[in-house]
Design a protein around this motif. Structure first.
Motif, PDB file in Angstrom:
ATOM      1  N   GLU A  34      24.386  67.295  35.810  1.00 35.97           N
ATOM      2  CA  GLU A  34      24.352  67.552  34.364  1.00 35.97           C
ATOM      3  C   GLU A  34      25.625  68.265  33.917  1.00 35.97           C
ATOM      4  N   LEU A  35      26.114  69.184  34.743  1.00 36.52           N
ATOM      5  CA  LEU A  35      27.375  69.860  34.433  1.00 36.52           C
ATOM      6  C   LEU A  35      28.528  68.860  34.382  1.00 36.52           C
ATOM      7  N   ASN A  85      29.627  78.019  36.185  1.00 36.16           N
ATOM      8  CA  ASN A  85      28.389  77.663  36.871  1.00 36.16           C
ATOM      9  C   ASN A  85      28.614  76.741  38.069  1.00 36.16           C
ATOM     10  N   LYS A 134      21.227  68.571  41.205  1.00 38.00           N
ATOM     11  CA  LYS A 134      20.780  67.975  39.946  1.00 38.00           C
ATOM     12  C   LYS A 134      21.477  68.640  38.766  1.00 38.00           C
ATOM     13  N   GLU A 135      21.520  69.960  38.754  1.00 38.69           N
ATOM     14  CA  GLU A 135      22.191  70.670  37.669  1.00 38.69           C
ATOM     15  C   GLU A 135      23.689  70.400  37.699  1.00 38.69           C
ATOM     16  N   LYS A 139      28.215  70.721  42.127  1.00 40.52           N
ATOM     17  CA  LYS A 139      26.955  71.424  42.327  1.00 40.52           C
ATOM     18  C   LYS A 139      26.966  72.703  41.509  1.00 40.52           C
ATOM     19  N   SER A 140      25.824  72.984  40.916  1.00 45.51           N
ATOM     20  CA  SER A 140      25.663  74.236  40.186  1.00 45.51           C
ATOM     21  C   SER A 140      25.433  75.370  41.173  1.00 45.51           C
ATOM     22  N   THR A 192      23.227  77.688  40.313  1.00 45.31           N
ATOM     23  CA  THR A 192      21.888  78.139  39.943  1.00 45.31           C
ATOM     24  C   THR A 192      20.839  77.225  40.559  1.00 45.31           C
ATOM     25  N   GLY A 193      19.884  77.804  41.262  1.00 48.95           N
ATOM     26  CA  GLY A 193      18.846  76.983  41.874  1.00 48.95           C
ATOM     27  C   GLY A 193      17.682  77.814  42.380  1.00 48.95           C
ATOM     28  N   MET A 201      18.112  71.214  43.629  1.00 51.19           N
ATOM     29  CA  MET A 201      18.177  71.672  42.243  1.00 51.19           C
ATOM     30  C   MET A 201      19.624  71.925  41.829  1.00 51.19           C
ATOM     31  N   ARG A 202      20.407  72.532  42.724  1.00 53.62           N
ATOM     32  CA  ARG A 202      21.818  72.782  42.414  1.00 53.62           C
ATOM     33  C   ARG A 202      22.584  71.468  42.239  1.00 53.62           C
ATOM     34  N   GLN A 229      31.122  76.647  31.211  1.00 52.53           N
ATOM     35  CA  GLN A 229      30.416  75.733  32.104  1.00 52.53           C
ATOM     36  C   GLN A 229      30.978  75.772  33.511  1.00 52.53           C
TER      37      GLN A 229
END
Length: 293
Positions: free
Chosen positions: A154-155, A291, A150-151, A3-4, A6-7, A147-148, A288
């Motif tokens: 991607e991470l 994050n 989803k990001e 999990k990121s 950022t959200g 959102m975290r 990365q």
């Protein structure tokens, strides 16, 4: 799954003619740091809002914004500080007598004195307000986590790709090392032959001794082995179903340490170039990882 940190999440719940808005934003932070910005009349719910965040997140700086739009859910009440008014009147009359002043003390004069009036808010529908605010908070927090997540996916893909690239550079380093030793051996033999102009036959034993010294001095076998181990740990950690940001950060630091050691031992320009590329890619991995929750 990663999990990121950022959200963003936003939700609005209506209570009659009133709208309760909640916004939540989160960015990178070493620990979980929660701040709130909300009307003073709602501060009694601040801890409840923070508990919602603590139940879902483990790291990041989280800002919670609560605003009320429309009809007020609180009644305003004006109180008179009678004790202050009594003291003012006594003192005004004392001044009047002392300096033999004329005139009456008017209501207009008293109303302009400091601290005579105070404004208070009285809750009218605290239960209804609490339910609305917590509902909006829960919805906004759900959006934030989505959102975290989803990001974070991607991470994950980006880190997998970068680690694969790093492992490729590492493999090239391992393949290059025997070639460096052989090239050094040939270089020594060629120089000896040039200097002696073939008058003296090169001593193969001494050449091999020189090569052995170089091989020992520049031996990076242990560092390459540890790096391979770090890459395996990194990839295994990516799949753990819990916050792993700090663990990944530690592993990347260990990668940096091993690569720096390899660079200090390198006595070959091509290996040095590979080390530079390796360090550059690991630095991107580190950025990365900052994050990751």
């Amino acid at each position: 799954m990663l999990k990121s940190m950022t959200g963003y999440g936003k939700s609005t719940v209506e209570v009659g003619e009133t709208k309760v808005h909640v916004e939540i934003r989160s960015v990178n932070h070493r620990f979980l740091d929660i701040t709130t910005k909300m009307p003073r009349s709602l501060l009694f719910l601040e801890d409840r809002l923070k508990q919602v965040v603590k139940g879902r997140l483990s790291r990041g700086r989280v800002d919670i914004f609560v605003t009320i739009e429309g009809e007020e859910l609180f009644e305003k009440k004006i109180d008179v500080n009678w004790e202050i008014v009594d003291q003012y009147l006594v003192r005004l009359k004392d001044i009047q007598r002392r300096y033999d002043l004329t005139g009456d003390i008017s209501i207009d004069m008293v109303s302009k004195l400091d601290h005579v009036f105070s404004e208070k808010e009285i809750e009218t529908d605290s239960d209804e307000l609490k339910m609305a605010l917590l509902e909006a908070m829960d919805d906004a927090a759900t959006q934030l986590v989505e959102m975290r997540t989803k990001e974070g996916h991607e991470l994950y893909e980006d880190l997998e790709e970068r680690i694969a690239k790093v492992r490729s550079w590492l493999s090239s380093l391992g393949e290059r090392r025997p070639m460096v030793i052989e090239e050094y051996k040939e270089r020594i033999r060629t120089r000896v032959e040039e200097y002696t102009k073939e008058q003296i036959r090169p001593d193969e034993t001494k050449i091999l001794q020189e090569v052995a010294l170089l091989a020992e001095k520049g031996d990076v076998t242990e560092e390459l082995t540890r790096l391979q181990s770090h890459f395996i740990q990194f990839e295994d950690t990516l799949s753990i179903e819990e916050p792993v940001g700090r663990r990944l950060d530690f592993i990347v630091q260990e990668m940096h340490r091993e690569v720096n050691t390899i660079g200090s031992k390198s006595n070959d320009s091509k290996m040095t170039e590979m080390v530079v590329n390796l360090k550059s890619e690991i630095e991107k991995v580190k950025e990365q990882v900052q994050n990751v929750e």
